[in-house]
Design a protein around this motif. Structure first.
Motif, PDB file in Angstrom:
ATOM      1  N   GLU A  19     120.428-107.261  -6.430  1.00 30.53           N
ATOM      2  CA  GLU A  19     120.503-107.819  -7.772  1.00 30.53           C
ATOM      3  C   GLU A  19     121.471-108.995  -7.807  1.00 30.53           C
ATOM      4  O   GLU A  19     121.155-110.040  -8.340  1.00 30.53           O
ATOM      5  CB  GLU A  19     120.972-106.725  -8.736  1.00 30.53           C
ATOM      6  CG  GLU A  19     120.738-107.058 -10.191  1.00 30.53           C
ATOM      7  CD  GLU A  19     121.304-105.960 -11.074  1.00 30.53           C
ATOM      8  OE1 GLU A  19     122.297-106.224 -11.758  1.00 30.53           O
ATOM      9  OE2 GLU A  19     120.750-104.840 -11.036  1.00 30.53           O
ATOM     10  N   SER A  20     122.634-108.813  -7.176  1.00 26.40           N
ATOM     11  CA  SER A  20     123.589-109.905  -7.186  1.00 26.40           C
ATOM     12  C   SER A  20     123.102-111.049  -6.308  1.00 26.40           C
ATOM     13  O   SER A  20     123.420-112.199  -6.567  1.00 26.40           O
ATOM     14  CB  SER A  20     124.970-109.432  -6.738  1.00 26.40           C
ATOM     15  OG  SER A  20     124.891-108.749  -5.535  1.00 26.40           O
ATOM     16  N   MET A  21     122.305-110.731  -5.308  1.00 26.12           N
ATOM     17  CA  MET A  21     121.726-111.789  -4.483  1.00 26.12           C
ATOM     18  C   MET A  21     120.759-112.634  -5.314  1.00 26.12           C
ATOM     19  O   MET A  21     120.749-113.847  -5.226  1.00 26.12           O
ATOM     20  CB  MET A  21     120.971-111.196  -3.283  1.00 26.12           C
ATOM     21  CG  MET A  21     121.858-110.757  -2.134  1.00 26.12           C
ATOM     22  SD  MET A  21     122.989-112.037  -1.555  1.00 26.12           S
ATOM     23  CE  MET A  21     121.810-113.072  -0.659  1.00 26.12           C
ATOM     24  N   SER A  22     119.937-111.968  -6.123  1.00 22.50           N
ATOM     25  CA  SER A  22     118.978-112.719  -6.918  1.00 22.50           C
ATOM     26  C   SER A  22     119.695-113.470  -8.039  1.00 22.50           C
ATOM     27  O   SER A  22     119.280-114.551  -8.439  1.00 22.50           O
ATOM     28  CB  SER A  22     117.883-111.813  -7.474  1.00 22.50           C
ATOM     29  OG  SER A  22     118.397-110.979  -8.469  1.00 22.50           O
ATOM     30  N   GLU A  23     120.805-112.888  -8.519  1.00 18.77           N
ATOM     31  CA  GLU A  23     121.634-113.607  -9.479  1.00 18.77           C
ATOM     32  C   GLU A  23     122.137-114.912  -8.874  1.00 18.77           C
ATOM     33  O   GLU A  23     122.085-115.961  -9.483  1.00 18.77           O
ATOM     34  CB  GLU A  23     122.850-112.750  -9.873  1.00 18.77           C
ATOM     35  CG  GLU A  23     122.627-111.861 -11.069  1.00 18.77           C
ATOM     36  CD  GLU A  23     122.260-112.649 -12.319  1.00 18.77           C
ATOM     37  OE1 GLU A  23     122.982-113.602 -12.637  1.00 18.77           O
ATOM     38  OE2 GLU A  23     121.237-112.319 -12.937  1.00 18.77           O
ATOM     39  N   ARG A  49     121.414-118.694  -9.912  1.00 18.97           N
ATOM     40  CA  ARG A  49     122.455-119.669 -10.213  1.00 18.97           C
ATOM     41  C   ARG A  49     122.254-120.944  -9.410  1.00 18.97           C
ATOM     42  O   ARG A  49     122.413-122.034  -9.926  1.00 18.97           O
ATOM     43  CB  ARG A  49     123.826-119.072  -9.894  1.00 18.97           C
ATOM     44  CG  ARG A  49     124.575-118.631 -11.142  1.00 18.97           C
ATOM     45  CD  ARG A  49     126.051-118.606 -10.926  1.00 18.97           C
ATOM     46  NE  ARG A  49     126.427-117.787  -9.785  1.00 18.97           N
ATOM     47  CZ  ARG A  49     126.753-116.501  -9.883  1.00 18.97           C
ATOM     48  NH1 ARG A  49     126.757-115.908 -11.032  1.00 18.97           N
ATOM     49  NH2 ARG A  49     127.082-115.804  -8.824  1.00 18.97           N
ATOM     50  N   LEU A  50     121.891-120.759  -8.138  1.00 16.80           N
ATOM     51  CA  LEU A  50     121.679-121.922  -7.284  1.00 16.80           C
ATOM     52  C   LEU A  50     120.525-122.763  -7.805  1.00 16.80           C
ATOM     53  O   LEU A  50     120.573-123.972  -7.797  1.00 16.80           O
ATOM     54  CB  LEU A  50     121.394-121.481  -5.844  1.00 16.80           C
ATOM     55  CG  LEU A  50     122.609-120.977  -5.071  1.00 16.80           C
ATOM     56  CD1 LEU A  50     122.184-120.450  -3.718  1.00 16.80           C
ATOM     57  CD2 LEU A  50     123.644-122.071  -4.894  1.00 16.80           C
ATOM     58  N   ARG A  51     119.472-122.056  -8.255  1.00 20.98           N
ATOM     59  CA  ARG A  51     118.314-122.753  -8.808  1.00 20.98           C
ATOM     60  C   ARG A  51     118.722-123.531 -10.055  1.00 20.98           C
ATOM     61  O   ARG A  51     118.324-124.664 -10.232  1.00 20.98           O
ATOM     62  CB  ARG A  51     117.212-121.748  -9.150  1.00 20.98           C
ATOM     63  CG  ARG A  51     116.032-121.852  -8.216  1.00 20.98           C
ATOM     64  CD  ARG A  51     114.782-121.275  -8.787  1.00 20.98           C
ATOM     65  NE  ARG A  51     114.936-119.957  -9.385  1.00 20.98           N
ATOM     66  CZ  ARG A  51     114.878-118.816  -8.705  1.00 20.98           C
ATOM     67  NH1 ARG A  51     114.668-118.830  -7.421  1.00 20.98           N
ATOM     68  NH2 ARG A  51     115.009-117.665  -9.305  1.00 20.98           N
ATOM     69  N   THR A  52     119.524-122.910 -10.898  1.00 21.17           N
ATOM     70  CA  THR A  52     119.976-123.568 -12.127  1.00 21.17           C
ATOM     71  C   THR A  52     120.747-124.827 -11.788  1.00 21.17           C
ATOM     72  O   THR A  52     120.555-125.872 -12.384  1.00 21.17           O
ATOM     73  CB  THR A  52     120.884-122.623 -12.939  1.00 21.17           C
ATOM     74  OG1 THR A  52     120.249-121.361 -13.017  1.00 21.17           O
ATOM     75  CG2 THR A  52     121.122-123.173 -14.321  1.00 21.17           C
TER      76      THR A  52
END
Ligand SMILES: [Zn+2]
Length: 114
Positions: free
Chosen positions: A73-77, A81-84
């Motif tokens: 979950e924190s990985m996808s978070e 964030r990186l995508r944002t």
């Protein structure tokens, strides 16, 4: 059931994580009672597992009952964030292009009027 040290070491992972079947658990338990080498291996494995879990808790700053779900979950978070951030960069360069276009247009018209 008699099992060998090799089998026990293969099974230590499922045994420690309590996902082994009853038969497997009993067989490993029986073997650990009689075999010092495997017991030492098992103790070491358990300790490394526990310190591994403590490390994970520190890393994610989430507790208790930490599991792989939270990690992923924190990985996808993180990737969200990186995508944002990438999107913001795209917008920023888009704005930069728009501004320089506006300046060019303004200069063009100002030059025209003079
Ligand atoms: Zn053994």
């Amino acid at each position: 059931m008699e099992i060998t040290c090799d089998i026990v070491m293969d099974l230590v992972d499922v045994y420690t994580n309590d996902i082994a079947s009853e038969d497997t658990k009993n067989a490993v338990k029986e073997h650990l009672k009689t075999c010092t080498d495997c017991r030492r291996y098992y103790d070491g494995y358990k300790k490394s597992l526990e310190s591994e879990q403590k490390k994970k808790i520190i890393v994610t700053e989430k507790s208790p009952g930490l599991n792989e779900d939270i990690i992923s979950e924190s990985m996808s978070e993180l990737s969200k964030r990186l995508r944002t951030r990438r999107t913001i960069r795209n917008i920023t360069s888009g704005v930069a292009i728009a501004v320089s276009l506006a300046v060019l247009i303004k200069e063009f018209f100002e030059a025209d009027h003079d």
